[in-house]
Motif scaffolding. Structure first.
Motif, PDB file in Angstrom:
ATOM      1  N   VAL A  69       0.845  -1.195   0.000  1.00 32.68           N
ATOM      2  CA  VAL A  69       0.000   0.000   0.000  1.00 32.68           C
ATOM      3  C   VAL A  69       0.882   1.247   0.000  1.00 32.68           C
ATOM      4  N   ARG A  70       1.948   1.238   0.801  1.00 31.92           N
ATOM      5  CA  ARG A  70       2.812   2.397   0.902  1.00 31.92           C
ATOM      6  C   ARG A  70       3.523   2.689  -0.417  1.00 31.92           C
ATOM      7  N   ALA A  71       4.011   1.643  -1.082  1.00 31.29           N
ATOM      8  CA  ALA A  71       4.696   1.837  -2.359  1.00 31.29           C
ATOM      9  C   ALA A  71       3.756   2.436  -3.399  1.00 31.29           C
ATOM     10  N   LYS A  72       2.520   1.947  -3.430  1.00 30.09           N
ATOM     11  CA  LYS A  72       1.540   2.476  -4.384  1.00 30.09           C
ATOM     12  C   LYS A  72       1.229   3.935  -4.094  1.00 30.09           C
ATOM     13  N   ASP A  73       1.165   4.288  -2.815  1.00 26.55           N
ATOM     14  CA  ASP A  73       0.884   5.678  -2.445  1.00 26.55           C
ATOM     15  C   ASP A  73       2.015   6.613  -2.870  1.00 26.55           C
ATOM     16  N   LEU A  74       3.262   6.128  -2.786  1.00 19.03           N
ATOM     17  CA  LEU A  74       4.416   6.971  -3.052  1.00 19.03           C
ATOM     18  C   LEU A  74       4.791   7.053  -4.527  1.00 19.03           C
ATOM     19  N   CYS A  75       4.301   6.118  -5.339  1.00 18.87           N
ATOM     20  CA  CYS A  75       4.751   6.033  -6.725  1.00 18.87           C
ATOM     21  C   CYS A  75       3.683   6.528  -7.691  1.00 18.87           C
ATOM     22  N   PRO A  76       3.889   7.690  -8.348  1.00 23.17           N
ATOM     23  CA  PRO A  76       2.889   8.225  -9.276  1.00 23.17           C
ATOM     24  C   PRO A  76       2.908   7.556 -10.643  1.00 23.17           C
ATOM     25  N   ASP A  77       3.962   6.785 -10.946  1.00 21.62           N
ATOM     26  CA  ASP A  77       4.075   6.201 -12.285  1.00 21.62           C
ATOM     27  C   ASP A  77       4.266   4.686 -12.236  1.00 21.62           C
ATOM     28  N   LEU A  78       3.610   4.041 -11.281  1.00 23.00           N
ATOM     29  CA  LEU A  78       3.745   2.592 -11.148  1.00 23.00           C
ATOM     30  C   LEU A  78       3.251   1.872 -12.393  1.00 23.00           C
ATOM     31  N   ASP A  79       2.121   2.303 -12.933  1.00 16.93           N
ATOM     32  CA  ASP A  79       1.575   1.644 -14.125  1.00 16.93           C
ATOM     33  C   ASP A  79       2.534   1.758 -15.305  1.00 16.93           C
ATOM     34  N   GLU A  80       3.165   2.933 -15.453  1.00 13.99           N
ATOM     35  CA  GLU A  80       4.118   3.123 -16.540  1.00 13.99           C
ATOM     36  C   GLU A  80       5.339   2.214 -16.366  1.00 13.99           C
ATOM     37  N   GLY A  81       5.786   2.086 -15.118  1.00 17.06           N
ATOM     38  CA  GLY A  81       6.925   1.222 -14.853  1.00 17.06           C
ATOM     39  C   GLY A  81       6.631  -0.237 -15.161  1.00 17.06           C
ATOM     40  N   ILE A  82       5.451  -0.686 -14.760  1.00 17.26           N
ATOM     41  CA  ILE A  82       5.055  -2.070 -15.056  1.00 17.26           C
ATOM     42  C   ILE A  82       4.911  -2.254 -16.560  1.00 17.26           C
ATOM     43  N   GLY A  83       4.380  -1.244 -17.230  1.00 19.77           N
ATOM     44  CA  GLY A  83       4.258  -1.305 -18.684  1.00 19.77           C
ATOM     45  C   GLY A  83       5.614  -1.467 -19.354  1.00 19.77           C
ATOM     46  N   TYR A  84       6.633  -0.794 -18.798  1.00 17.46           N
ATOM     47  CA  TYR A  84       7.981  -0.949 -19.333  1.00 17.46           C
ATOM     48  C   TYR A  84       8.473  -2.388 -19.148  1.00 17.46           C
ATOM     49  N   MET A  85       8.239  -2.961 -17.980  1.00 10.96           N
ATOM     50  CA  MET A  85       8.637  -4.348 -17.745  1.00 10.96           C
ATOM     51  C   MET A  85       8.024  -5.278 -18.789  1.00 10.96           C
ATOM     52  N   LEU A  86       6.742  -5.101 -19.043  1.00  3.64           N
ATOM     53  CA  LEU A  86       6.050  -5.951 -20.017  1.00  3.64           C
ATOM     54  C   LEU A  86       6.597  -5.733 -21.429  1.00  3.64           C
ATOM     55  N   SER A  87       6.992  -4.479 -21.727  1.00  7.17           N
ATOM     56  CA  SER A  87       7.427  -4.152 -23.092  1.00  7.17           C
ATOM     57  C   SER A  87       8.773  -4.755 -23.457  1.00  7.17           C
ATOM     58  N   ILE A  88       9.648  -4.997 -22.459  1.00  3.50           N
ATOM     59  CA  ILE A  88      10.978  -5.519 -22.777  1.00  3.50           C
ATOM     60  C   ILE A  88      11.044  -7.045 -22.711  1.00  3.50           C
ATOM     61  N   TYR A  89       9.945  -7.668 -22.292  1.00  2.70           N
ATOM     62  CA  TYR A  89       9.944  -9.130 -22.168  1.00  2.70           C
ATOM     63  C   TYR A  89       9.679  -9.754 -23.534  1.00  2.70           C
ATOM     64  N   GLU A  90      10.592 -10.629 -23.947  1.00  9.06           N
ATOM     65  CA  GLU A  90      10.470 -11.294 -25.235  1.00  9.06           C
ATOM     66  C   GLU A  90      10.712 -12.790 -25.074  1.00  9.06           C
ATOM     67  N   GLY A  91      10.078 -13.555 -25.938  1.00 11.56           N
ATOM     68  CA  GLY A  91      10.288 -14.993 -25.964  1.00 11.56           C
ATOM     69  C   GLY A  91       9.409 -15.733 -24.979  1.00 11.56           C
ATOM     70  N   GLU A  92       9.743 -16.987 -24.767  1.00 12.63           N
ATOM     71  CA  GLU A  92       9.025 -17.849 -23.835  1.00 12.63           C
ATOM     72  C   GLU A  92       9.974 -18.284 -22.720  1.00 12.63           C
ATOM     73  N   PHE A  93       9.443 -18.357 -21.524  1.00 13.29           N
ATOM     74  CA  PHE A  93      10.252 -18.705 -20.349  1.00 13.29           C
ATOM     75  C   PHE A  93      10.872 -20.088 -20.512  1.00 13.29           C
ATOM     76  N   VAL A  94      12.179 -20.175 -20.159  1.00 15.71           N
ATOM     77  CA  VAL A  94      12.898 -21.446 -20.239  1.00 15.71           C
ATOM     78  C   VAL A  94      13.253 -21.957 -18.845  1.00 15.71           C
ATOM     79  N   GLU A  95      14.008 -21.125 -18.072  1.00 12.37           N
ATOM     80  CA  GLU A  95      14.443 -21.581 -16.751  1.00 12.37           C
ATOM     81  C   GLU A  95      14.965 -20.411 -15.923  1.00 12.37           C
ATOM     82  N   ILE A  96      14.960 -20.600 -14.603  1.00 10.62           N
ATOM     83  CA  ILE A  96      15.618 -19.678 -13.683  1.00 10.62           C
ATOM     84  C   ILE A  96      17.057 -20.132 -13.521  1.00 10.62           C
ATOM     85  N   THR A  97      17.991 -19.209 -13.699  1.00  8.86           N
ATOM     86  CA  THR A  97      19.407 -19.563 -13.622  1.00  8.86           C
ATOM     87  C   THR A  97      20.079 -19.108 -12.327  1.00  8.86           C
TER      88      THR A  97
END
Length: 223
Positions: A69-97
């Motif tokens: 709750v606190r992070a959401k209150d303090l961050c005015p651009d959380l949606d934009e940041g999450i959108g950036y995360m989604l935009s750079i993800y490519e391919g299909e998951f293989v494994e955690i290294t």
């Protein structure tokens, strides 16, 4: 206006980090941490697995729900940041290294534990490094429980030598707010080097603008 809100968010992030560091009883833990985080106090949710699944499904809400709750209150651009995360993800998951973490426990003023995990994983296109800071428990302030800050980067390799890191800015750290993130780190580093309690407060106030001082930042908020 967004720039000002981000700068305010940056400053408040530093205040929270200084508050964290000023606790009188600190126990450093170097044990391995798998990433399980108590979000709703009824079940353990693996942050890394939740994020990876959300990236696979282009599910912004699943990532957003991990934040406190606190992070959401303090961050005015959380949606934009999450959108950036989604935009750079490519391919299909293989494994955690790589999975690793550090954590701090605090016993004064109510039990608290903050963790700084890292998860490097591979898709069919890239390696990605996911880091985050989260309060797994915070009896002093329940609104802080959950993820405070998160960062996703395209990584050059399997990241077998990677550890967690302090991110300093609430929400998602991404290129659009990198200036605020760097400023937050610089402020924290400069102020925390002041060993004396009063000197730390004075040093912090010297770095604030007249407008920020006029907003009513109190010594109690700093410490």
């Amino acid at each position: 206006m967004l720039k000002f809100k981000n700068l305010l968010c940056c400053t408040m992030s530093v205040i929270l980090m200084l508050s964290l560091m000023s606790c009188s009883v600190v126990e450093k833990l170097n044990s391995h941490y798998e990433g399980d985080l108590v979000i709703d106090q009824t079940e353990n949710v693996s942050v890394s697995e939740t994020v990876i699944k959300a990236l696979e499904n282009n599910d912004a809400d699943a990532i957003k729900n991990l934040f406190s709750v606190r992070a959401k209150d303090l961050c005015p651009d959380l949606d934009e940041g999450i959108g950036y995360m989604l935009s750079i993800y490519e391919g299909e998951f293989v494994e955690i290294t790589q999975n690793n973490s550090s954590s701090n426990k605090y016993s004064s003023g109510g039990e608290r534990c903050i963790v700084s995990p890292v998860c490097v994983f591979k898709t069919t296109e890239n390696y990605y490094k996911l880091t985050w800071n989260a309060w797994t428990i915070n009896e002093k302030d329940k609104e802080k429980e959950g993820v405070y800050s998160m960062k996703l980067q395209i990584w050059p390799d399997a990241g077998l030598d990677q550890g967690g890191e302090d991110l300093f800015v609430a929400g998602v750290v991404y290129p659009a707010n990198s200036e605020e993130s760097d400023m937050a780190f610089t402020l924290w580093k400069n102020i925390y080097q002041q060993k004396n309690h009063d000197d730390r407060i004075e040093r912090f106030r010297e770095l604030l603008s007249d407008n920020m001082l006029a907003s009513g930042v109190t010594d109690d908020e700093i410490v």
